[in-house]
Enzyme design. Structure first.
Site, PDB file in Angstrom:
ATOM      1  CG  ASP A  95      -0.193  -0.218   2.539  1.00  0.00           C
ATOM      2  OD1 ASP A  95       1.040  -0.352   2.510  1.00  0.00           O
ATOM      3  OD2 ASP A  95      -0.845  -0.286   3.600  1.00  0.00           O
ATOM      4  CG  HIS A  96       3.165   2.494   3.232  1.00  0.00           C
ATOM      5  ND1 HIS A  96       2.192   1.649   3.712  1.00  0.00           N
ATOM      6  CD2 HIS A  96       3.376   3.410   4.218  1.00  0.00           C
ATOM      7  CE1 HIS A  96       1.839   2.040   4.934  1.00  0.00           C
ATOM      8  NE2 HIS A  96       2.541   3.101   5.257  1.00  0.00           N
ATOM      9  CG  ASP A 160       1.646   1.553   9.509  1.00  0.00           C
ATOM     10  OD1 ASP A 160       2.233   1.889   8.473  1.00  0.00           O
ATOM     11  OD2 ASP A 160       0.842   2.305  10.106  1.00  0.00           O
ATOM     12  NE  ARG A 448       2.019   9.720  12.512  1.00  0.00           N
ATOM     13  CZ  ARG A 448       2.414   8.456  12.505  1.00  0.00           C
ATOM     14  NH1 ARG A 448       3.041   7.955  11.462  1.00  0.00           N
ATOM     15  NH2 ARG A 448       2.214   7.699  13.543  1.00  0.00           N
ATOM     16  CB  SER A 643       6.683   6.238  11.145  1.00  0.00           C
ATOM     17  OG  SER A 643       7.221   5.049  10.687  1.00  0.00           O
ATOM     18  NE  ARG A 645       8.803   6.195   8.545  1.00  0.00           N
ATOM     19  CZ  ARG A 645       8.363   7.403   8.193  1.00  0.00           C
ATOM     20  NH1 ARG A 645       9.194   8.405   8.035  1.00  0.00           N
ATOM     21  NH2 ARG A 645       7.076   7.611   7.979  1.00  0.00           N
TER      22      ARG A 645
END
Ligand code: MIC
Ligand code: SF4
Length: 755
Positions: A95-96, A160, A448, A643, A645
């Site tokens: 999706d990203h 996520d 965000r 995030s 990440r």
């Protein structure tokens, strides 16, 4: 899905005995949060957890979900764990990596083309190790999980930060870094600091323009981006029961913005209806049978202040629509005060783009409410002043809202329907603008709005609101417009008002989809080959990080003293860099390029102590690394906010930074640092931040006696020969100290595998 049903039965079977034991041991009624956590403790772990005195507790989550931008690193790590199959049901969602430029079909085709190497990698790893794979175009991870996998009373981790979206279906769903996901997929327990409990009591009922999004926009204003740190937020009360399951999902999703570990609602009729509406009546039946376990005890909800660490009261009947921003999601403005705030602060009043959708707000209900506003523009002869885009959250929603005519309604007001993906929310947006230096405003229904997040442009003022408010603003093209009270001039020169939005929770004709985009893994994946080309710029196999040298760390150089907000977007920017998420060395070229250097108020310009010259952060650090010199990063409050990440932790680790010293950390980032064997420490006295000078040489003392709860000491050797020394704190437990010593958690798993 049969596999899931068995798993859910097993979870529910455990509930009675676990909850009885916990009630007895604690001698008190239980919140929903406690029930779910206690039902997911690993064997032999219960006593410690009930006492709450212990910090870290081991859990056994039921599921793992990963999105493509983080799954690459998670799966590269998992491949080293030496397991033939994942130990718990897991999925990957593409999706990203889809950039929004022209529209859904074209953009998806382009993405499939340019990302083929990464998609092929993810698809073959999924096939080999038994993970479900959701192809590009299937939708955004959190929507797809809500529609297919979330279940009341379950526990899930996801790579996520918006994984908590599944709290809308009563699941404890927590965002983590890839290394945590790797552990759970490898069958290891997952540890979490036992959370504090925040209760939000919702009374009344939403009406008019107010929506579920406004609940979380208001909560963000109350708690701020730090206020939920270390806490699980539990919503309850008649107001909670009146919200649709997807509305609850919106609230839990954006709970990430207050730093909460996760957010949750108890099982109720709205959840049952959503489960039944998404072809999961069998799960609703199972949940109905154990319904008392899937909500907090009555005593808790009748005197919440006795059982929660903090209680917030919100009356939905009085809730105003909110607009939050710019630059931070907790700057909350009730709509009645927003126009004044815009004028007083000199924010650009002309609205250039309104964007709806994203994982936060793309349910059938959201789309139908926004469409009810869009339709009025056509009916009342209004011309939409701003650009307007729509990002459906999943193919299931997209197909259904197209069938029901809503996409057509948006297109009639000039709306552009983008691919079912993150797109502009994560900077995957090729925005058309005639002048990027102009201060400008956009408004989104995302979560965000940090500087540069959507379009990479620091001049963009991004605001966050519900999809219906975004739509009204897009029509007006003016941020000082209040749709509740103001009129607009239509093409015939008449003054018209927008009526309140009307929505439908679940499609009357049911959901429909032709191809949801799912690919099941091979029964036996042992013969599947996973290829990573050694010359690839997108994927790189991981080399183990070096173990700790066994001594105090001395003579570190200050790489940067970051000033103010330093989110993971500042540490490892997304947008154009997302393409390197599977290649540690290449993505390291974005390390901290968004952070503001305290000494010159500039981003990506730090003093190289070897040459005395100012240069980009990554290049400076590479120079230190080449010369065998360690460095340290100093930061402000809530460092690593945002995030999940783990690149934000792996990049400094890879480039030879030895420690991150800050006023405070955001939860996921702190864990990510620990997992990668990095030293993450905090000032005991935040004023010591001011003592750190640009040319300091820095020692970290006490590591040979590194122990839980024991402070370390930082010594600053200033260039003028003077010294400062002060205590620093850490939150490492015994096991995490082992990670540090081994040079990362994965080194320990690897060692065990080869033992
Ligand atoms: C985000 O919303 O910032 C992201 C992009 O979804 C991230 C994950 C990532 O950086 O890949 C998140 O929220 O964890
Ligand atoms: Fe994607 Fe945005 Fe949701 Fe993150 S917040 S998962 S980038 S849609």
């Amino acid at each position: 899905m049969a596999f899931d049903l068995d798993m859910i039965k097993k979870v529910y079977d455990r509930y009675s005995s676990r909850i009885d034991a916990a009630r007895q041991a604690t001698g008190k009624p239980l919140t929903l949060t406690e029930k779910i956590l206690y039902a997911h403790l690993t064997e032999g772990n219960a006593k410690a957890a009930y006492q709450r005195g212990v910090d870290y507790v081991d859990f056994a989550p039921d599921r793992v979900a990963m999105q493509d931008a983080t799954a690459q690193m998670a799966l590269l790590q998992f491949m080293q764990a030496g397991r033939p199959q994942v130990a718990v049901p897991s999925t990957v969602h593409c999706d990203h990596l889809i950039q929004a430029k022209i529209g859904a079909v074209e953009d998806l085709n382009t993405a499939k083309d340019i990302n083929s190497e990464v998609y092929d990698f993810l698809s073959s790893v999924s096939d080999k190790y038994g993970l479900g794979f959701w192809k590009p175009g299937a939708g955004i991870i959190h929507q797809v999980v809500l529609e297919n996998y979330a279940f009341p009373g379950g526990m899930m981790i996801g790579t996520d930060s918006h994984t908590p979206n599944a709290g809308g279906l009563g699941m404890i769903a927590i965002g983590v870094g890839g290394a945590d996901a790797c552990d759970v997929m490898a069958g290891l327990p997952w540890e979490l600091k036992f959370p504090k409990l925040i209760g939000v009591h919702l009374t009344g009922k939403l009406s008019g323009w107010a929506s579920a999004k406004d609940v979380i926009l208001k909560v963000a204003g109350i708690l701020t981006v730090k206020g939920g740190t270390g806490a699980i937020v539990e919503y309850f009360g008649e107001g909670a029961r009146s919200l649709s399951a997807t509305g609850k999902g919106t609230i839990c999703n954006m709970g990430a913005e207050i730093g909460a570990t996760t957010s949750i609602f108890g099982y109720d009729e709205k959840m049952a209806a959503y489960l039944r509406g998404t072809q999961r009546a069998d799960i609703a039946d199972l949940a109905d049978a154990v319904a008392t376990h899937l909500t907090g005890d009555d005593e808790v909800y009748s005197s919440p202040e006795q059982y929660f660490d903090q209680v917030i009261e919100i009356n939905l009947s009085e809730l105003e629509p909110h607009v939050n921003g710019p630059f931070t999601p907790d700057l909350a403005w009730p709509i009645s005060k927003f126009a004044t705030a815009v004028r007083e602060n000199g924010w650009p009043t002309a609205l250039e783009v309104g964007l709806i959708g994203s994982c936060t707000n793309s349910s059938y209900e959201d789309i139908s409410r926004a469409a009810s506003i869009a339709k009025q523009a056509t009916d009342k002869g209004l011309k939409t002043k701003a650009e307007y885009t729509v990002t459906p959250g999943s193919e299931l929603v997209r197909y259904t809202v197209e069938r029901d005519g809503y996409l057509n309604t948006f297109e009639q007001i000039g709306g552009v329907v983008l691919a079912n993906a993150c797109g502009p929310c994560i900077g995957q947006w090729s925005r058309h603008t005639d002048d990027p230096t102009r201060k400008n405003s956009i408004i989104t229904s995302f979560n965000r709005n940090f500087a540069k997040r959507q379009d990479g442009n620091p001049n963009t003022h991004a605001f966050v609101a519900s999809p219906e408010i975004v739509t009204a603003f897009a029509i007006a093209g003016d941020l000082t417009f209040n749709p509740l009270t103001d009129t607009l001039t239509n093409e015939a020169g008449e003054q018209v008002m927008l009526d309140e939005p009307l929505g439908i929770e679940l499609p009357i004709k049911g959901f429909a989809v032709e191809d949801a985009g799912y690919q099941a893994p091979a029964e036996d994946g042992s013969a599947v080959e996973v290829l990573v080309s050694p010359t690839s710029s997108r994927l790189q196999l991981l080399d183990p990080f070096a173990a700790w040298e066994g001594t105090d760390i001395k003579g570190l150089r200050l790489l940067i003293k970051a000033k103010g907000k330093c989110t993971t977007d500042h540490i490892s920017m997304a947008g154009p860099w997302l393409k390197f998420r599977g290649h540690l060395d290449n993505i390291s070229n974005n390390m901290l390029i968004g952070a503001i250097n305290y000494f010159n108020n500039t981003a990506d310009s730090v003093k190289n102590e070897l040459t005395g010259e100012y240069g980009p952060v990554p290049a400076t650090q590479r120079d230190y690394k080449a010369n065998g010199i360690g460095s340290i990063v100093v930061g402000d409050e809530n460092y690593g906010e945002g995030s999940s990440r783990e690149h934000a932790a792996m990049e400094p680790r890879h480039l030879g930074v030895r420690a991150i010293l800050v006023k405070s950390f955001a939860r996921i980032h702190e864990t990510n640092l620990k997992k990668q064997g990095m030293l993450g420490i905090t000032f005991d006295n935040v004023a010591d931040y001011d003592k750190v000078q640009e040319d300091d040489k820095i020692d970290i003392v006490g590591l040979t006696e590194f122990a839980p709860g024991k402070q370390l000491t930082v010594v600053l050797h200033h260039a003028d020969g003077t010294e400062d020394s002060f205590p620093v704190n850490h939150t490492y437990n015994a096991q995490q100290i082992e990670w540090f010593k081994a040079g990362g958690a994965l080194n320990i798993i690897r060692r065990q595998q080869h033992a």
